[in-house]
Design a protein around this motif. Structure first.
Motif, short mmCIF file in Angstrom:
data_model
loop_
_atom_site.label_atom_id
_atom_site.label_comp_id
_atom_site.label_asym_id
_atom_site.label_seq_id
_atom_site.Cartn_x
_atom_site.Cartn_y
_atom_site.Cartn_z
N ALA A 127 0.81 -1.21 0.00
CA ALA A 127 0.00 0.00 0.00
C ALA A 127 0.85 1.26 0.00
O ALA A 127 0.43 2.29 -0.53
CB ALA A 127 -0.93 0.00 1.22
N VAL A 128 2.04 1.21 0.59
CA VAL A 128 2.90 2.40 0.63
C VAL A 128 3.32 2.79 -0.78
O VAL A 128 3.31 3.97 -1.16
CB VAL A 128 4.13 2.15 1.52
CG1 VAL A 128 5.07 3.34 1.47
CG2 VAL A 128 3.70 1.88 2.95
N THR A 129 3.66 1.80 -1.58
CA THR A 129 4.04 2.08 -2.97
C THR A 129 2.85 2.63 -3.76
O THR A 129 3.00 3.55 -4.56
CB THR A 129 4.55 0.80 -3.64
OG1 THR A 129 5.66 0.31 -2.89
CG2 THR A 129 4.97 1.06 -5.06
N THR A 130 1.66 2.07 -3.52
CA THR A 130 0.47 2.55 -4.20
C THR A 130 0.21 4.02 -3.86
O THR A 130 -0.05 4.84 -4.74
CB THR A 130 -0.75 1.70 -3.81
OG1 THR A 130 -0.52 0.35 -4.18
CG2 THR A 130 -2.00 2.22 -4.50
N LEU A 131 0.29 4.35 -2.57
CA LEU A 131 0.09 5.73 -2.16
C LEU A 131 1.16 6.64 -2.75
O LEU A 131 0.86 7.76 -3.19
CB LEU A 131 0.10 5.81 -0.63
CG LEU A 131 -0.11 7.20 -0.03
CD1 LEU A 131 -1.47 7.76 -0.44
CD2 LEU A 131 0.01 7.14 1.49
N PHE A 132 2.39 6.18 -2.77
CA PHE A 132 3.48 6.98 -3.35
C PHE A 132 3.24 7.23 -4.83
O PHE A 132 3.42 8.36 -5.32
CB PHE A 132 4.80 6.26 -3.13
CG PHE A 132 5.98 6.95 -3.75
CD1 PHE A 132 6.52 8.09 -3.17
CD2 PHE A 132 6.54 6.48 -4.93
CE1 PHE A 132 7.60 8.74 -3.75
CE2 PHE A 132 7.61 7.11 -5.52
CZ PHE A 132 8.15 8.26 -4.93
N LEU A 133 2.80 6.21 -5.55
CA LEU A 133 2.52 6.38 -6.98
C LEU A 133 1.40 7.38 -7.21
O LEU A 133 1.46 8.21 -8.12
CB LEU A 133 2.17 5.03 -7.60
CG LEU A 133 3.32 4.03 -7.76
CD1 LEU A 133 2.79 2.69 -8.24
CD2 LEU A 133 4.36 4.56 -8.73
N ILE A 134 0.34 7.30 -6.38
CA ILE A 134 -0.77 8.23 -6.52
C ILE A 134 -0.32 9.66 -6.28
O ILE A 134 -0.69 10.58 -7.01
CB ILE A 134 -1.91 7.83 -5.57
CG1 ILE A 134 -2.56 6.52 -6.05
CG2 ILE A 134 -2.96 8.93 -5.47
CD1 ILE A 134 -3.63 6.01 -5.12
N LEU A 135 0.53 9.85 -5.25
CA LEU A 135 1.02 11.19 -4.96
C LEU A 135 1.89 11.74 -6.09
O LEU A 135 1.73 12.89 -6.52
CB LEU A 135 1.80 11.18 -3.64
CG LEU A 135 1.02 10.86 -2.37
CD1 LEU A 135 1.95 10.82 -1.17
CD2 LEU A 135 -0.09 11.87 -2.16
N VAL A 136 2.79 10.90 -6.60
CA VAL A 136 3.68 11.36 -7.68
C VAL A 136 2.89 11.65 -8.94
O VAL A 136 3.08 12.70 -9.60
CB VAL A 136 4.77 10.30 -7.93
CG1 VAL A 136 5.58 10.67 -9.17
CG2 VAL A 136 5.69 10.19 -6.72
N LEU A 137 1.98 10.74 -9.31
CA LEU A 137 1.17 10.98 -10.50
C LEU A 137 0.33 12.24 -10.35
O LEU A 137 0.19 13.03 -11.29
CB LEU A 137 0.25 9.77 -10.75
CG LEU A 137 0.92 8.51 -11.29
CD1 LEU A 137 -0.05 7.35 -11.30
CD2 LEU A 137 1.46 8.75 -12.70
N GLY A 138 -0.25 12.43 -9.15
CA GLY A 138 -1.07 13.62 -8.93
C GLY A 138 -0.28 14.90 -9.08
O GLY A 138 -0.77 15.89 -9.63
N ILE A 139 0.96 14.92 -8.59
CA ILE A 139 1.80 16.11 -8.72
C ILE A 139 2.10 16.40 -10.19
O ILE A 139 2.02 17.55 -10.65
CB ILE A 139 3.09 15.94 -7.91
CG1 ILE A 139 2.78 15.89 -6.41
CG2 ILE A 139 4.07 17.06 -8.20
CD1 ILE A 139 3.97 15.54 -5.55
N TYR A 140 2.45 15.36 -10.94
CA TYR A 140 2.73 15.56 -12.37
C TYR A 140 1.49 16.06 -13.11
O TYR A 140 1.58 16.96 -13.96
CB TYR A 140 3.23 14.27 -13.00
CG TYR A 140 4.67 13.94 -12.69
CD1 TYR A 140 5.67 14.91 -12.82
CD2 TYR A 140 5.06 12.68 -12.28
CE1 TYR A 140 6.99 14.62 -12.55
CE2 TYR A 140 6.38 12.37 -12.01
CZ TYR A 140 7.34 13.35 -12.14
OH TYR A 140 8.65 13.07 -11.87
N PHE A 141 0.33 15.46 -12.82
CA PHE A 141 -0.90 15.88 -13.49
C PHE A 141 -1.25 17.33 -13.15
O PHE A 141 -1.73 18.08 -14.00
CB PHE A 141 -2.06 14.96 -13.10
CG PHE A 141 -1.95 13.58 -13.67
CD1 PHE A 141 -1.35 13.36 -14.89
CD2 PHE A 141 -2.46 12.48 -12.99
CE1 PHE A 141 -1.24 12.09 -15.44
CE2 PHE A 141 -2.36 11.20 -13.51
CZ PHE A 141 -1.75 11.01 -14.73
N ALA A 142 -1.02 17.73 -11.88
CA ALA A 142 -1.36 19.08 -11.46
C ALA A 142 -0.42 20.12 -12.06
O ALA A 142 -0.82 21.26 -12.32
CB ALA A 142 -1.34 19.19 -9.94
#
Length: 336
Positions: A127-142
């Motif tokens: 789950a830590v990796t999943t959360l990290f991926l969501i955060l990184v993707l969200g920053i790039y998208f924003a």
């Protein structure tokens, strides 16, 4: 089409993580847009400031309330277990011969679909990796939403790109408003719960306020869970305190159902509660807690896409004879 459908099923977990990044990116984008109206800065600086403020809030909570919340979190399981056995004794006193084993087996069977899904969305690491991926993707998208929106449009035929651009903008605006309303609702419900419980000296008031705020992100499901925990803790302090926690839960539920939810629906997409609940059940069984959290935004985006497609299909080419009985009202296409 069959191969693409099979590929989508095979990649469904990864696609859900990407959608989670889009949701987080929309949240950052909304904060950056609000900040940009006040401070004349570029998008990169606005996103960085929003991230810094969020990080500072997390550090503040961990610094000033972390020890207290940690102690309360350690006491919560014992309190709930004690109320669990008291409820068993009450049932036995009223002629219901129910044992702890029976209730545990019933709960295990009720949650059987959830417990079977043990794989964490996003890969093998957890789950830590999943959360990290969501955060990184969200920053790039924003940081560059137009870049990715235009990149997806390149996969479509030329005559469909303008329609896709309008649909993507409508989805983005609705998603930002939906998340903004959800954050407001979480803050109001969490602070109100903490203040009301603290005023009556209910144990673990700060922890119960945080649990209520976090579970408020899950419509239909979060409120009963947080309410059950709150009431169990309340009855640990006596009958009067238990009745008071029931009153607090009722007030919070009324605020959520008659103030916050209508406000969000008026500004975004009015979703039928049964449709959202069905999507939560399906995605929860398939993907666990991540599916539960993303069910509401996903249903809203699908509804906007279907409405836009229905409106586009109702537009007839030039020179076409429209029958007199046909409904040519564009607004009617959105409600067809």
């Amino acid at each position: 089409m069959l191969l693409l459908f099979a590929l989508a099923i095979f990649l469904s977990q990864s696609l859900l993580v990407i959608f989670g990044g889009i949701v987080f990116g929309a949240l950052l984008d909304g904060g950056a847009r609000l900040l940009g109206r006040v401070v004349p800065l570029g998008r990169t600086w606005c996103v960085a400031i929003v991230l810094a403020l969020a990080l500072m809030a997390v550090i503040w909570i961990a610094r000033f309330a972390g020890s207290q919340i940690a102690v309360q979190a350690a006491e919560l399981p014992a309190t709930i277990e004690g109320q669990y056995y008291l409820a068993l004794e009450w049932l036995r006193g009223h002629g219901l011969n129910v044992t702890a084993v029976d209730l545990r087996s019933m709960a295990r069977e009720a949650m059987g679909g959830m417990s079977q899904v043990t794989a964490v969305v996003g890969g093998l690491i957890g789950a830590v990796t999943t959360l990290f991926l969501i955060l990184v993707l969200g920053i790039y998208f924003a940081l560059e939403p137009r870049l990715y929106r235009r990149g997806v449009g390149w996969f479509l035929p030329v005559d469909r790109r303008d329609h896709f651009e309008g649909t993507a903008r409508a989805m983005g605006a609705a998603l930002r408003r939906l998340l903004f309303g959800r954050v407001i609702g979480m803050s109001v419900e969490g602070l109100f719960t903490w203040a009301m419980l603290e005023a009556y000296s209910v144990p673990m008031a700060a922890l119960l306020g945080i649990i209520t705020a976090l579970l408020a992100f899950l419509p239909n499901i979060g409120a009963p869970i947080s309410g059950a925990i709150m009431i169990l803790v309340g009855f640990s302090g006596g009958m009067e305190m238990g009745l008071y926690t029931m009153f607090v839960y009722l007030i919070v539920h009324l605020i959520d159902g008659y103030v916050i939810v209508p406000m969000i629906a008026r500004k975004t997409v009015d979703l039928p509660p049964a449709l959202v609940l069905a999507a939560q059940l399906i995605l929860g069984v398939l993907f666990g807690i991540l599916g539960l959290a993303l069910a509401d935004p996903l249903v809203a985006m699908l509804k906007i896409w279907l409405e836009r497609e229905a409106a586009r299909n109702r537009v007839l080419p030039p020179g076409t004879q429209v029958p007199p009985e046909a409904d040519t009202d564009p607004a009617g296409a959105l409600h067809a």
